[in-house]
Write a protein that holds these residues in place. Structure first.
Motif, mmCIF file in Angstrom:
data_model
loop_
_atom_site.group_PDB
_atom_site.id
_atom_site.type_symbol
_atom_site.label_atom_id
_atom_site.label_comp_id
_atom_site.label_asym_id
_atom_site.label_seq_id
_atom_site.Cartn_x
_atom_site.Cartn_y
_atom_site.Cartn_z
ATOM 1 N N ASN A 146 0.853 -1.192 0.000
ATOM 2 C CA ASN A 146 0.000 0.000 0.000
ATOM 3 C C ASN A 146 0.888 1.240 0.000
ATOM 4 O O ASN A 146 2.121 1.134 -0.052
ATOM 5 N N ALA A 147 0.278 2.428 0.065
ATOM 6 C CA ALA A 147 1.026 3.670 -0.051
ATOM 7 C C ALA A 147 1.703 4.108 1.240
ATOM 8 O O ALA A 147 2.459 5.089 1.228
ATOM 9 N N LEU A 148 1.468 3.411 2.346
ATOM 10 C CA LEU A 148 2.043 3.842 3.617
ATOM 11 C C LEU A 148 3.458 3.321 3.799
ATOM 12 O O LEU A 148 4.424 4.073 3.822
ATOM 13 N N GLY A 149 3.600 2.025 3.934
ATOM 14 C CA GLY A 149 4.909 1.431 4.101
ATOM 15 C C GLY A 149 5.474 1.637 5.495
ATOM 16 O O GLY A 149 4.877 2.316 6.338
ATOM 17 N N PRO A 150 6.658 1.076 5.761
ATOM 18 C CA PRO A 150 7.302 1.251 7.066
ATOM 19 C C PRO A 150 7.647 2.716 7.331
ATOM 20 O O PRO A 150 7.721 3.528 6.405
ATOM 21 N N LEU A 151 7.912 3.017 8.594
ATOM 22 C CA LEU A 151 8.186 4.392 8.992
ATOM 23 C C LEU A 151 9.376 4.976 8.252
ATOM 24 O O LEU A 151 9.363 6.144 7.860
ATOM 25 N N TRP A 152 10.414 4.177 8.032
ATOM 26 C CA TRP A 152 11.608 4.701 7.374
ATOM 27 C C TRP A 152 11.331 5.121 5.928
ATOM 28 O O TRP A 152 12.009 6.008 5.399
ATOM 29 N N THR A 153 10.338 4.492 5.285
ATOM 30 C CA THR A 153 10.010 4.898 3.915
ATOM 31 C C THR A 153 9.322 6.258 3.893
ATOM 32 O O THR A 153 9.455 7.005 2.929
ATOM 33 N N ILE A 154 8.599 6.588 4.964
ATOM 34 C CA ILE A 154 8.008 7.925 5.062
ATOM 35 C C ILE A 154 9.122 8.960 5.148
ATOM 36 O O ILE A 154 9.054 10.030 4.536
ATOM 37 N N GLY A 155 10.183 8.622 5.895
ATOM 38 C CA GLY A 155 11.333 9.516 5.971
ATOM 39 C C GLY A 155 11.964 9.752 4.613
ATOM 40 O O GLY A 155 12.358 10.883 4.284
ATOM 41 N N LEU A 156 12.070 8.710 3.807
ATOM 42 C CA LEU A 156 12.639 8.869 2.469
ATOM 43 C C LEU A 156 11.789 9.804 1.608
ATOM 44 O O LEU A 156 12.313 10.664 0.892
ATOM 45 N N ARG A 157 10.475 9.646 1.704
ATOM 46 C CA ARG A 157 9.599 10.500 0.905
ATOM 47 C C ARG A 157 9.624 11.943 1.385
ATOM 48 O O ARG A 157 9.584 12.884 0.584
ATOM 49 N N LEU A 158 9.718 12.127 2.704
ATOM 50 C CA LEU A 158 9.849 13.491 3.227
ATOM 51 C C LEU A 158 11.159 14.124 2.773
ATOM 52 O O LEU A 158 11.217 15.334 2.513
ATOM 53 N N LEU A 159 12.212 13.321 2.678
ATOM 54 C CA LEU A 159 13.490 13.834 2.180
ATOM 55 C C LEU A 159 13.347 14.324 0.743
ATOM 56 O O LEU A 159 13.864 15.401 0.388
ATOM 57 N N VAL A 160 12.651 13.560 -0.094
ATOM 58 C CA VAL A 160 12.417 13.982 -1.480
ATOM 59 C C VAL A 160 11.640 15.295 -1.510
ATOM 60 O O VAL A 160 11.955 16.209 -2.288
ATOM 61 N N ILE A 161 10.634 15.421 -0.640
ATOM 62 C CA ILE A 161 9.846 16.660 -0.580
ATOM 63 C C ILE A 161 10.724 17.841 -0.194
ATOM 64 O O ILE A 161 10.687 18.911 -0.832
ATOM 65 N N VAL A 162 11.540 17.663 0.844
ATOM 66 C CA VAL A 162 12.411 18.751 1.307
ATOM 67 C C VAL A 162 13.374 19.161 0.194
ATOM 68 O O VAL A 162 13.573 20.360 -0.064
ATOM 69 N N LEU A 163 13.995 18.195 -0.462
ATOM 70 C CA LEU A 163 14.926 18.515 -1.548
ATOM 71 C C LEU A 163 14.220 19.263 -2.676
ATOM 72 O O LEU A 163 14.742 20.244 -3.214
ATOM 73 N N SER A 164 13.027 18.808 -3.018
ATOM 74 C CA SER A 164 12.297 19.448 -4.118
ATOM 75 C C SER A 164 11.870 20.863 -3.759
ATOM 76 O O SER A 164 11.867 21.749 -4.617
ATOM 77 N N VAL A 165 11.510 21.088 -2.505
ATOM 78 C CA VAL A 165 11.138 22.443 -2.072
ATOM 79 C C VAL A 165 12.337 23.370 -2.190
ATOM 80 O O VAL A 165 12.234 24.502 -2.688
ATOM 81 N N GLY A 166 13.505 22.902 -1.736
ATOM 82 C CA GLY A 166 14.702 23.726 -1.835
ATOM 83 C C GLY A 166 15.054 24.077 -3.267
ATOM 84 O O GLY A 166 15.329 25.241 -3.591
ATOM 85 N N VAL A 167 15.034 23.083 -4.146
ATOM 86 C CA VAL A 167 15.361 23.324 -5.553
ATOM 87 C C VAL A 167 14.319 24.228 -6.203
ATOM 88 O O VAL A 167 14.648 25.120 -6.996
ATOM 89 N N THR A 168 13.055 24.031 -5.864
ATOM 90 C CA THR A 168 11.983 24.845 -6.449
ATOM 91 C C THR A 168 12.091 26.300 -6.007
ATOM 92 O O THR A 168 11.897 27.218 -6.815
ATOM 93 N N LEU A 169 12.395 26.548 -4.744
ATOM 94 C CA LEU A 169 12.564 27.917 -4.266
ATOM 95 C C LEU A 169 13.763 28.588 -4.934
ATOM 96 O O LEU A 169 13.721 29.781 -5.259
#
Length: 278
Positions: free
Chosen positions: A228-251
């Motif tokens: 499913n789309a949730l996954g283990p806790l560490w996978t949420i961390g990976l997705r949050l990392l992608v979000i943070v990186l994308s926000v920085g590059v976008t800004l």
């Protein structure tokens, strides 16, 4: 109908504001979302392989794409439909951006889960990454969020939250328990707001959220850690990392361009324009 002159608010997204269009936009979206994949499920049954993949494309997603283009053409003009849906952007730039910024997620998954490739992998990538990645972005971001923001005059917050809540709700069935369903809702709703923001700040280029959506789904297919789309806790961390990186590059991209697209009252309301149209 792109405008030539008028307020900065209206010029920021290039289409004349008409409040009444919110009703048909939401109605068409809900109709499409309600019957999502019903025809495909009724016809395809237990089909497998290439036959199932083609059935999903032609019966599951193609009717949605046609309806989205039809609505955009009616609310603007036929020649502006692709622009209104954000499909006149730069897909190669979006792909390169997505590959670069989702690479940490791919590496993290590869370190924890085995690479899983078999004869059905190409079809699994089509069914679980490419088709839903493009189809959901066109429906949720291009049609619902994008047209509410660009044509109906909703601000970013109400338009994005509407799309995010419906996007999260559409994934609730993946949860095996109330807690799991709540987690899936939260992560997918957050993804909906993030995708909407990327869409706007990359100059209304829908290919940017499409690239992120498709690639993140693809890494999930070839490095499976959950069904499913949730996954283990560490996978949420990976997705949050992608979000943070994308926000920085976008800004950084926004600063280079001359400033962010969403400013001031545009977070909540787009002022109507009364000037002429071309």
């Amino acid at each position: 109908m792109p405008i030539i002159t008028g307020t900065a608010d209206a010029a920021a997204h290039g289409f004349r504001i008409r409040r009444w269009t919110a009703l048909p936009i939401i109605a068409v979206f809900l109709w499409l979302d309600h019957f999502h994949l019903d025809l495909f499920r009724a016809v395809a049954g237990d089909w497998t392989g290439a036959t199932r993949t083609w059935a999903l494309a032609l019966l599951g997603y193609l009717p949605h794409w046609i309806a989205a283009f039809g609505l955009a053409a009616l609310l603007t003009r036929p020649r502006h439909a692709a622009t209104a849906l954000g499909l006149d952007g730069r897909p190669l730039r979006a792909l390169l951006l997505g590959l670069l910024l989702t690479a940490p997620m791919a590496v993290g998954l590869a370190l924890k889960a085995p690479l899983t490739l078999d004869v059905d992998t190409p079809h699994a990538l089509m069914r679980h990454a490419l088709l839903p990645g493009f189809g959901e972005e066109l429906l949720y971001r291009g049609l619902l969020f994008g047209l509410l923001f660009r044509i109906a005059g909703w601000g970013f917050v109400p338009a994005a939250l509407t799309g995010a809540l419906l996007f999260g709700g559409a994934h609730l069935s993946q949860g095996g328990s109330a807690v799991e369903a709540a987690g899936i809702f939260a992560i997918t709703a957050l993804g909906g707001v993030w995708f909407a923001w990327l869409y706007i700040e990359w100059d209304f280029d829908l290919w940017v959220p499409v690239a992120f959506h498709v690639l993140m789904n693809a890494w999930w297919v070839v490095f499976p850690v959950a069904d499913n789309a949730l996954g283990p806790l560490w996978t949420i961390g990976l997705r949050l990392l992608v979000i943070v990186l994308s926000v920085g590059v976008t800004l950084a991209y926004a600063r280079r361009r001359g400033g962010r697209r969403i400013r001031g009252r545009q977070w909540f309301w787009i002022r109507a324009n009364s000037s002429g149209m071309r």
